[in-house]
Enzyme design. Structure first.
Site, short mmCIF file in Angstrom:
data_model
loop_
_atom_site.label_atom_id
_atom_site.label_comp_id
_atom_site.label_asym_id
_atom_site.label_seq_id
_atom_site.Cartn_x
_atom_site.Cartn_y
_atom_site.Cartn_z
N TYR A 178 -1.80 -0.27 10.28
CA TYR A 178 -1.98 -0.64 8.87
C TYR A 178 -0.69 -0.39 8.09
CZ TYR A 178 -3.92 -0.72 4.12
OH TYR A 178 -4.15 -1.01 2.79
N SER A 229 0.85 -1.20 0.00
CA SER A 229 0.00 0.00 0.00
C SER A 229 0.88 1.24 0.00
CB SER A 229 -0.88 0.03 1.25
OG SER A 229 -1.55 1.28 1.34
P1 NDP Z 1 -11.98 -5.27 0.45
O1 NDP Z 1 -12.32 -5.15 1.92
O2 NDP Z 1 -13.00 -4.94 -0.58
O3 NDP Z 1 -11.42 -6.74 0.16
C1 NDP Z 1 -10.64 -7.45 1.06
C2 NDP Z 1 -11.19 -8.85 1.14
O4 NDP Z 1 -10.41 -9.58 2.10
C3 NDP Z 1 -12.64 -8.86 1.65
O5 NDP Z 1 -13.39 -9.81 0.92
C4 NDP Z 1 -12.44 -9.26 3.09
O6 NDP Z 1 -13.58 -9.84 3.67
C5 NDP Z 1 -11.30 -10.25 2.95
N1 NDP Z 1 -10.73 -10.59 4.25
C6 NDP Z 1 -10.57 -9.77 5.33
N2 NDP Z 1 -10.04 -10.47 6.34
C7 NDP Z 1 -9.85 -11.75 5.91
C8 NDP Z 1 -9.35 -12.93 6.50
N3 NDP Z 1 -8.93 -12.97 7.79
N4 NDP Z 1 -9.30 -14.07 5.75
C9 NDP Z 1 -9.73 -14.08 4.48
N5 NDP Z 1 -10.24 -12.98 3.86
C10 NDP Z 1 -10.29 -11.82 4.58
O7 NDP Z 1 -10.65 -4.40 0.24
P2 NDP Z 1 -9.91 -3.88 -1.08
O8 NDP Z 1 -10.35 -4.60 -2.28
O9 NDP Z 1 -9.98 -2.41 -1.04
O10 NDP Z 1 -8.40 -4.28 -0.70
C11 NDP Z 1 -7.74 -5.42 -1.20
C12 NDP Z 1 -6.28 -5.32 -0.79
O11 NDP Z 1 -5.70 -4.13 -1.35
C13 NDP Z 1 -6.06 -5.25 0.72
O12 NDP Z 1 -4.91 -6.00 1.07
C14 NDP Z 1 -5.82 -3.78 0.96
O13 NDP Z 1 -5.08 -3.52 2.13
C15 NDP Z 1 -5.07 -3.39 -0.31
N6 NDP Z 1 -5.14 -1.97 -0.60
C16 NDP Z 1 -6.34 -1.35 -0.86
C17 NDP Z 1 -6.38 0.00 -1.13
C18 NDP Z 1 -7.65 0.74 -1.43
O14 NDP Z 1 -7.59 1.97 -1.58
N7 NDP Z 1 -8.79 0.09 -1.54
C19 NDP Z 1 -5.14 0.81 -1.10
C20 NDP Z 1 -3.95 0.06 -0.82
C21 NDP Z 1 -3.96 -1.28 -0.58
P3 NDP Z 1 -14.56 -8.86 4.59
O15 NDP Z 1 -15.16 -7.89 3.63
O16 NDP Z 1 -15.51 -9.84 5.18
O17 NDP Z 1 -13.66 -8.22 5.61
#
Ligand code: NDP
Length: 254
Positions: free
Chosen positions: A160, A145
């Site tokens: 984070y 990130s």
């Molecule tokens: P989302 O919350 O839409 O997607 C993340 C997914 O991971 C969700 O389906 C979530 O489920 C799942 N998840 C959370 N905890 C667990 C767990 N313990 N085991 C399995 N699955 C889990 O987030 P984004 O699509 O925005 O983010 C995706 C990645 O990109 C992340 O790693 C995030 O940190 C990174 N990122 C995102 C940015 C942004 O601006 N959106 C910027 C920089 C990095 P649930 O919804 O139930 O929690």
């Protein structure tokens, strides 16, 4: 980008974690990978334990809590069985919180590290035997990130930022350790991407101000991050390992 005559992941067997949220980056990766000819196992804690769903040809959805090693071992074993092997791993599952240090209790700090950093380790470790067996140019892509590079400050607090900084360092070390064994490991560092993590979280004034500070003057889309992940997962990046690809509209320029 859609699948054309040249499919960049034809014959590849891929794991994508955190792909259950249809508005997230993981879901965009799954869609693009399927269009590019991959078979994909989607791992997410949202899928019910013990139930296995194959929503479309070439895709299987499996329960996995990335913060639990045993859950990862079980999910990866089943994914390998269904796919017949593993060539690509995308560690996308993650959580975010903006809690500032003075309000940050130890259990919240630990939870962030458990999901984002230990989760990346757990899935990678469980997938490694299959990746080492792959003869199809195996590759790992992790989600860092911009928060790790600029010290949080927006929707991500210090926990984070630290978890994502850990993911970036972990990826660089993987690249060194696994390169001689034929596996590449790289990272994507998204800026502000329009998903549930960020949507309507800033308030209109702050959102406008933020966009004006981004050279491309807008937030990114999940599909734009997925394209960078496709580059790193496919043979297009065959001589790149240990790199961090920024997908941030110029928000953070080194
Ligand atoms: P989302 O919350 O839409 O997607 C993340 C997914 O991971 C969700 O389906 C979530 O489920 C799942 N998840 C959370 N905890 C667990 C767990 N313990 N085991 C399995 N699955 C889990 O987030 P984004 O699509 O925005 O983010 C995706 C990645 O990109 C992340 O790693 C995030 O940190 C990174 N990122 C995102 C940015 C942004 O601006 N959106 C910027 C920089 C990095 P649930 O919804 O139930 O929690």
């Amino acid at each position: 980008m859609t699948g054309g005559a040249l499919q960049l992941l034809a014959g590849k067997r891929a794991i994508v974690t955190g792909g259950a949220n249809p508005r997230g980056i993981g879901a965009a990766v799954v869609e693009l990978f399927l269009a590019q000819g991959a078979n994909v196992a989607v791992l997410d804690h949202a899928y019910p334990e013990g139930a296995e769903v194959q929503p479309v040809r070439g895709r299987v959805d499996l329960h996995c809590d990335v913060s639990r090693a045993a859950s990862c071992e079980a999910a990866l074993a089943r994914a390998k069985e269904v796919l017949g092997g593993i060539d690509v791993l995308v560690n996308n599952a993650g959580i975010v919180a903006a809690t500032r240090i003075w309000d940050l209790p130890e259990d919240e700090f630990r939870r962030m590290i458990d999901v984002n950093l230990t989760g990346t380790y757990n899935v990678t470790h469980a997938a490694l035997p299959a990746l080492l067996e792959s003869t199809r140019h195996p590759a790992i892509v992790n989600l860092g990130s911009t928060a790790a590079l600029r010290g949080g400050g927006l929707l991500g607090g210090s926990h984070y930022a630290a978890s994502k900084g850990g993911v970036i360092s972990f990826t660089k070390a993987l690249a060194r350790e696994l390169g001689p064994r034929g596996i590449r490991a790289n990272c994507v560092a998204p800026g502000i991407i329009e998903t549930d993590m960020t949507r309507e979280k800033f308030g209109e004034n702050w959102e406008q101000e933020l966009k004006q500070g981004i050279p491309l003057q807008r937030f990114g889309s999940p599909a734009e991050v997925a394209q960078a992940i496709l580059f790193l997962a496919s043979d297009l990046s065959s001589y790149s390992t240990g790199i961090v690809v920024d997908v941030n509209g110029g928000f953070h320029i080194h």
